[in-house]
Design an enzyme around this catalytic site. Structure first.
Site, PDB file in Angstrom:
ATOM      1  N   PHE A 147       0.854  -1.185   0.000  1.00  0.00           N
ATOM      2  CA  PHE A 147       0.000   0.000   0.000  1.00  0.00           C
ATOM      3  C   PHE A 147       0.888   1.233   0.000  1.00  0.00           C
ATOM      4  CE2 PHE A 147      -2.252   3.609   1.662  1.00  0.00           C
ATOM      5  CZ  PHE A 147      -3.378   3.598   0.865  1.00  0.00           C
ATOM      6  N   ASP A 232       9.280   3.112   2.063  1.00  0.00           N
ATOM      7  CA  ASP A 232       8.073   3.886   2.362  1.00  0.00           C
ATOM      8  C   ASP A 232       7.805   3.730   3.857  1.00  0.00           C
ATOM      9  OD1 ASP A 232       5.555   4.856   2.858  1.00  0.00           O
ATOM     10  OD2 ASP A 232       4.636   3.995   1.054  1.00  0.00           O
ATOM     11  N   LYS A 261       2.414  11.423   7.129  1.00  0.00           N
ATOM     12  CA  LYS A 261       1.640  11.143   8.334  1.00  0.00           C
ATOM     13  C   LYS A 261       2.197  11.854   9.580  1.00  0.00           C
ATOM     14  CE  LYS A 261      -1.048   7.436   6.570  1.00  0.00           C
ATOM     15  NZ  LYS A 261      -0.762   6.277   5.756  1.00  0.00           N
TER      16      LYS A 261
HETATM   17  C1  LIG Z   1      -0.934   6.308   4.273  1.00  0.00           C
HETATM   18  C2  LIG Z   1       0.144   5.727   3.447  1.00  0.00           C
HETATM   19  C3  LIG Z   1       0.458   6.248   2.186  1.00  0.00           C
HETATM   20  C4  LIG Z   1      -0.334   7.353   1.545  1.00  0.00           C
HETATM   21  O1  LIG Z   1      -0.368   8.539   2.288  1.00  0.00           O
HETATM   22  P1  LIG Z   1      -1.537   9.603   1.999  1.00  0.00           P
HETATM   23  O2  LIG Z   1      -1.147  10.780   2.840  1.00  0.00           O
HETATM   24  O3  LIG Z   1      -2.817   8.977   2.425  1.00  0.00           O
HETATM   25  O4  LIG Z   1      -1.498   9.902   0.537  1.00  0.00           O
HETATM   26  C5  LIG Z   1       1.518   5.694   1.513  1.00  0.00           C
HETATM   27  N1  LIG Z   1       2.236   4.680   2.031  1.00  0.00           N
HETATM   28  C6  LIG Z   1       1.964   4.146   3.240  1.00  0.00           C
HETATM   29  C7  LIG Z   1       2.806   3.028   3.769  1.00  0.00           C
HETATM   30  C8  LIG Z   1       0.898   4.647   3.984  1.00  0.00           C
HETATM   31  O5  LIG Z   1       0.604   4.091   5.162  1.00  0.00           O
END
Ligand SMILES: *Cc1c(COP(=O)(O)O)cnc(C)c1O
Length: 403
Positions: A147, A232, A261
């Protein structure tokens, strides 16, 4: 009869949202009107312990006074210059974040998905200019069940039909391998591979932790093959798993960090790509940008959010409290529980039945949790949670399972 009124108001708001808002989420029916620390307050006056933390955007807790103060102070000075002009908040933010990451350069964006897109552009251009991959041939290896966000390009390399169906045609240039399988990664690398994009722990897929040594081996393999390792850490980073970054559990320093985040402590959307000057140096003026990226309000908020993580030793707290929580949860005995796993205060309870009804029951018991991938309850409270509040939460989880 205030209770009837507030119930009526909640029902009204839910009806208005369902009528006028798109239905791309299925939220629990709790209507929050304020929050502080680990607690959120619904309009009927009930309070809940937040065990989702907005997918770990709220590692510092709701409305952290220092972060809110930074927002208020900056909001009355200057909020947006665009990158057409410089501002006095961007430089100290870039320096602070680069130092925390042990990196050389920062490229600020707004949402996580934008930062992932930025990283994709950076590693592709690096592949063409540094690795001399033939034009239009660059490949990025990604993991099954990944994700990384919701843009069309990112959606295109997801393996989840729910995220993909109906949104094609997709961007080419991505190769998928099973998560945690080092041989599959080795076999997938070609002279055209510019990068391997990975979540050190797959959160949305159900808190999946790769086998011990996998990240380390992947990093060595990537270094040997001149493939950039892109971590990520939007959800796992900034203290959540008991280290500043989840890669550090295996002493791995990736080539690129993608962050978001908790970078702003839930106060404002801030994301960033953090890397070497060689890799981020591929961007020349005009090759990438964002109107709001690096704005002074975002930078002031993010710098305060980073300071809170460091000053309150949130990574250490997460390690200590998370180990205790995992130990306590593993005492649970229930035929519906298949497995319990986690790192720091990022814990998944995998069930043999859909998790939604348990999340509803936990809500009635005062805990806000959200199921991830149907069968997993994620427990990820703000890292500022006190031992007393966490002990209370364990008691409520026990009640949810023991009836
Ligand atoms: C939440 C998330 C994203 C995307 O972030 P958004 O601010 O919602 O676009 C990408 N990678 C990971 C691992 C995430 O948890």
């Amino acid at each position: 009869m205030p209770e009837v009124d507030s119930h009526g108001r909640a029902a009204d708001l839910i009806r208005i949202e369902d009528r006028w808002g798109a239905h791309n989420y299925r939220p629990l029916d709790v209507v929050v009107e304020r929050a502080a620390g680990v607690w959120v307050y619904a309009i009927d006056g009930r309070r809940y312990l937040d065990c989702l933390s907005a997918y770990s955007a709220l590692n510092q807790g709701h409305c952290h006074p220092r972060i809110v103060q930074a927002l208020l102070d900056q909001a009355s000075r200057v909020t947006l210059t665009s990158r057409a002009f410089r501002n006095d908040q961007l430089p100290p933010f870039c320096e602070a974040l680069a130092r925390i990451c042990g990196m050389q350069m920062v490229l600020p964006m707004n949402t996580g998905a934008e930062a992932v897109e930025t990283a994709i552009k950076a590693v592709r251009r690096w592949g063409y200019t540094s690795k001399r991959i033939p034009r239009d041939q660059a490949e990025i290896i990604v993991c099954e069940n990944n994700f990384h966000g919701r843009t069309t390009t990112i959606t295109g390399f997801s393996s989840e039909p729910l995220y993909r169906d109906g949104f094609s045609p997709f961007t080419p240039g991505f190769v998928t391998v099973p998560f945690g399988d080092i041989d599959a990664l080795e076999a997938a690398i070609t002279p055209r591979t510019c990068a391997f994009l990975i979540e050190p722990i797959q959160c949305e897929a159900g808190i999946l932790i790769p086998p011990d040594g996998y990240l380390r081996q992947a990093a060595e393999l990537c270094a040997r093959e001149r493939v950039l390792l892109v971590a990520d850490e939007i959800q796992t980073g900034l203290g959540r798993t008991g280290r500043m970054f989840a890669c550090q559990h295996e002493d791995v320093q990736p080539d690129v960090y993608v962050l978001g985040k908790a970078l702003s402590g839930g106060v404002y959307p801030v994301s960033a790509v953090v890397s070497s000057s060689e890799i981020l140096g591929v961007f020349r003026p005009g090759s990438h940008g964002s109107t709001y990226g690096g704005n002074p309000l975002a930078c002031a908020v993010a710098r305060a959010a980073l300071r809170v993580i460091e000053d309150e030793r949130l990574a250490d707290r997460s390690a200590e409290l998370g180990a205790w929580l995992l130990y306590e949860l593993r005492k649970l005995r229930h035929p519906h529980i298949k497995a319990i796993r986690g790192r720091g205060l990022l814990i998944g309870i995998e069930l043999l039945v859909p998790a939604r009804s348990y999340c509803e029951r936990l809500k009635e018991l005062g805990l806000l949790c959200k199921e991830t991938h149907d069968f997993v309850i994620r427990l990820a409270p703000p890292l500022i949670v006190s031992e007393e509040d966490l002990a209370w939460a364990v008691g409520q989880v026990r009640k949810a399972f023991e009836g």
